[in-house]
Scaffold this motif. Structure first.
Motif, PDB file in Angstrom:
ATOM      1  N   SER A 150       0.830  -1.208   0.000  1.00 10.93           N
ATOM      2  CA  SER A 150       0.000   0.000   0.000  1.00 10.93           C
ATOM      3  C   SER A 150       0.862   1.256   0.000  1.00 10.93           C
ATOM      4  CB  SER A 150      -0.929   0.013   1.212  1.00 10.93           C
ATOM      5  OG  SER A 150      -0.189  -0.090   2.415  1.00 10.93           O
ATOM      6  N   ARG A 151       1.975   1.211   0.700  1.00  5.91           N
ATOM      7  CA  ARG A 151       2.898   2.348   0.727  1.00  5.91           C
ATOM      8  C   ARG A 151       3.639   2.475  -0.599  1.00  5.91           C
ATOM      9  NH1 ARG A 151       3.997   7.401   1.598  1.00  5.91           N
ATOM     10  NH2 ARG A 151       6.138   7.845   2.235  1.00  5.91           N
ATOM     11  N   LEU A 152       3.987   1.362  -1.198  1.00 10.00           N
ATOM     12  CA  LEU A 152       4.698   1.396  -2.477  1.00 10.00           C
ATOM     13  C   LEU A 152       3.845   2.052  -3.559  1.00 10.00           C
ATOM     14  CD1 LEU A 152       6.361  -2.162  -2.596  1.00 10.00           C
ATOM     15  CD2 LEU A 152       7.424   0.017  -1.969  1.00 10.00           C
ATOM     16  N   VAL A 153       2.578   1.693  -3.624  1.00  9.90           N
ATOM     17  CA  VAL A 153       1.724   2.292  -4.662  1.00  9.90           C
ATOM     18  C   VAL A 153       1.458   3.763  -4.370  1.00  9.90           C
ATOM     19  CG1 VAL A 153       0.682   0.084  -5.278  1.00  9.90           C
ATOM     20  CG2 VAL A 153      -0.434   1.513  -3.570  1.00  9.90           C
ATOM     21  N   GLN A 154       1.476   4.127  -3.097  1.00  5.85           N
ATOM     22  CA  GLN A 154       1.335   5.543  -2.738  1.00  5.85           C
ATOM     23  C   GLN A 154       2.547   6.333  -3.227  1.00  5.85           C
ATOM     24  OE1 GLN A 154       1.602   6.510   1.487  1.00  5.85           O
ATOM     25  NE2 GLN A 154       0.002   8.060   1.255  1.00  5.85           N
ATOM     26  N   LEU A 155       3.747   5.793  -2.999  1.00  2.00           N
ATOM     27  CA  LEU A 155       4.971   6.453  -3.442  1.00  2.00           C
ATOM     28  C   LEU A 155       5.038   6.538  -4.965  1.00  2.00           C
ATOM     29  CD1 LEU A 155       7.523   4.767  -1.002  1.00  2.00           C
ATOM     30  CD2 LEU A 155       6.930   7.197  -1.040  1.00  2.00           C
ATOM     31  N   ALA A 156       4.521   5.514  -5.627  1.00  2.00           N
ATOM     32  CA  ALA A 156       4.613   5.443  -7.093  1.00  2.00           C
ATOM     33  C   ALA A 156       3.387   6.009  -7.792  1.00  2.00           C
ATOM     34  CB  ALA A 156       4.818   3.990  -7.512  1.00  2.00           C
ATOM     35  N   GLU A 157       2.555   6.722  -7.060  1.00  2.00           N
ATOM     36  CA  GLU A 157       1.279   7.196  -7.598  1.00  2.00           C
ATOM     37  C   GLU A 157       1.436   8.006  -8.884  1.00  2.00           C
ATOM     38  OE1 GLU A 157      -2.721   9.633  -6.134  1.00  2.00           O
ATOM     39  OE2 GLU A 157      -0.845   9.837  -5.027  1.00  2.00           O
ATOM     40  N   ALA A 158       2.391   8.929  -8.913  1.00  2.00           N
ATOM     41  CA  ALA A 158       2.533   9.809 -10.087  1.00  2.00           C
ATOM     42  C   ALA A 158       2.819   9.029 -11.369  1.00  2.00           C
ATOM     43  CB  ALA A 158       3.608  10.862  -9.830  1.00  2.00           C
ATOM     44  N   PRO A 159       3.848   8.175 -11.410  1.00  2.00           N
ATOM     45  CA  PRO A 159       4.080   7.418 -12.649  1.00  2.00           C
ATOM     46  C   PRO A 159       2.984   6.401 -12.950  1.00  2.00           C
ATOM     47  CG  PRO A 159       5.655   6.767 -10.948  1.00  2.00           C
ATOM     48  CD  PRO A 159       4.958   7.975 -10.449  1.00  2.00           C
ATOM     49  N   LEU A 160       2.387   5.791 -11.922  1.00  2.00           N
ATOM     50  CA  LEU A 160       1.309   4.832 -12.166  1.00  2.00           C
ATOM     51  C   LEU A 160       0.129   5.522 -12.856  1.00  2.00           C
ATOM     52  CD1 LEU A 160       1.238   2.734  -8.846  1.00  2.00           C
ATOM     53  CD2 LEU A 160       2.054   1.992 -11.094  1.00  2.00           C
ATOM     54  N   LYS A 161      -0.200   6.728 -12.437  1.00  3.05           N
ATOM     55  CA  LYS A 161      -1.306   7.466 -13.047  1.00  3.05           C
ATOM     56  C   LYS A 161      -1.016   7.850 -14.490  1.00  3.05           C
ATOM     57  CE  LYS A 161      -3.853   9.489  -9.171  1.00  3.05           C
ATOM     58  NZ  LYS A 161      -4.297  10.741  -8.518  1.00  3.05           N
ATOM     59  N   LYS A 162       0.265   7.926 -14.833  1.00  6.02           N
ATOM     60  CA  LYS A 162       0.657   8.275 -16.197  1.00  6.02           C
ATOM     61  C   LYS A 162       0.859   7.042 -17.074  1.00  6.02           C
ATOM     62  CE  LYS A 162       2.752  12.733 -15.027  1.00  6.02           C
ATOM     63  NZ  LYS A 162       1.784  13.525 -15.812  1.00  6.02           N
ATOM     64  N   GLY A 163       0.531   5.862 -16.532  1.00  8.12           N
ATOM     65  CA  GLY A 163       0.565   4.653 -17.343  1.00  8.12           C
ATOM     66  C   GLY A 163       1.700   3.689 -17.052  1.00  8.12           C
ATOM     67  N   ALA A 164       2.569   4.022 -16.110  1.00  5.05           N
ATOM     68  CA  ALA A 164       3.656   3.109 -15.750  1.00  5.05           C
ATOM     69  C   ALA A 164       3.085   1.906 -14.991  1.00  5.05           C
ATOM     70  CB  ALA A 164       4.682   3.826 -14.879  1.00  5.05           C
TER      71      ALA A 164
END
Length: 211
Positions: A150-164
């Motif tokens: 849950s913390r990892l996806v929070q930290l990676a939120e910006a690139p994940l939202k851009k399709g990473a």
């Protein structure tokens, strides 16, 4: 398990490591040398470097070999990010951003990158200060033994939202963590058994809006 048999098993599991075998030998030598000064990996795994660290890390690149730009969060001794960078060494325009706030570990990463020619950029800063600024360029985000999912996806939120995509190497606690992330509703998760550690898991996370 002796180091020689670990190496043989690692190369058997991931034949692609053979193309960077010389670089991994340099990596191992530097890790053993620096380990005497700073704690990079558990001492109990030193004789299993090829399987516990090199092969384990190779699982990230194996999930998405087409991705040329990665960000590795909390890289530590370079796992998995620096191994990903070495596997991408012959790929044009490939780069792996290694984010490690510990200055001594960042120094080690610079030494290995320099000696092996890995296409890596080392950021000796906090993840929150780096990742949002490179999010638009990043195709994949990775981490191992850093934080709950849950913390990892929070930290990676910006690139994940851009399709990473996020590729995270998790231990035996993965099941409860996966349930917690899926409950968020905005993310889809897939997972597969680790090829190197019994009970461990390779978790792939994507933002539903980017699918």
């Amino acid at each position: 398990m002796r180091d020689g048999s670990c190496r043989k098993e690692a190369l058997g599991l991931f034949p692609e490591l053979e193309s960077i075998e010389a670089e991994l030998e340099v990596y191992e030598s530097l890790l053993r040398r620096w380990q005497a000064k700073i704690n990079l990996v558990s001492a109990a795994t030193l004789d299993e470097i090829w399987l516990r660290h090199f092969a384990d890390s190779a699982q990230v690149h194996a999930v998405a070999p087409q991705i040329r730009c990665w960000a590795d969060m909390g890289t530590g001794a370079g796992f998995p990010g620096l191994v990903t960078a070495l596997l991408l060494k012959s790929t044009p325009q490939a780069v792996v951003h290694l984010i490690e706030s510990d200055q001594r570990k960042a120094g080690f990463l610079r030494a290995v990158s320099r000696e092996t020619g890995a296409p890596a950029i080392i950021h000796a800063e906090r993840i929150e200060s780096v990742l949002p600024n490179i999010a638009a360029d990043v195709g994949g985000v990775s981490a191992r033994a850093l934080a709950p999912l849950s913390r990892l996806v929070q930290l990676a939120e910006a690139p994940l939202k851009k399709g990473a995509i996020g590729v995270f190497l998790k231990g035996e606690e993965w099941r409860d963590e996966l349930t917690a992330v899926e409950a968020l509703g905005s993310l889809s998760c897939e997972s597969a058994d680790s090829r190197t550690r019994k009970g461990a898991r390779v978790v792939v996370v994507k933002h539903k809006a980017s699918q």
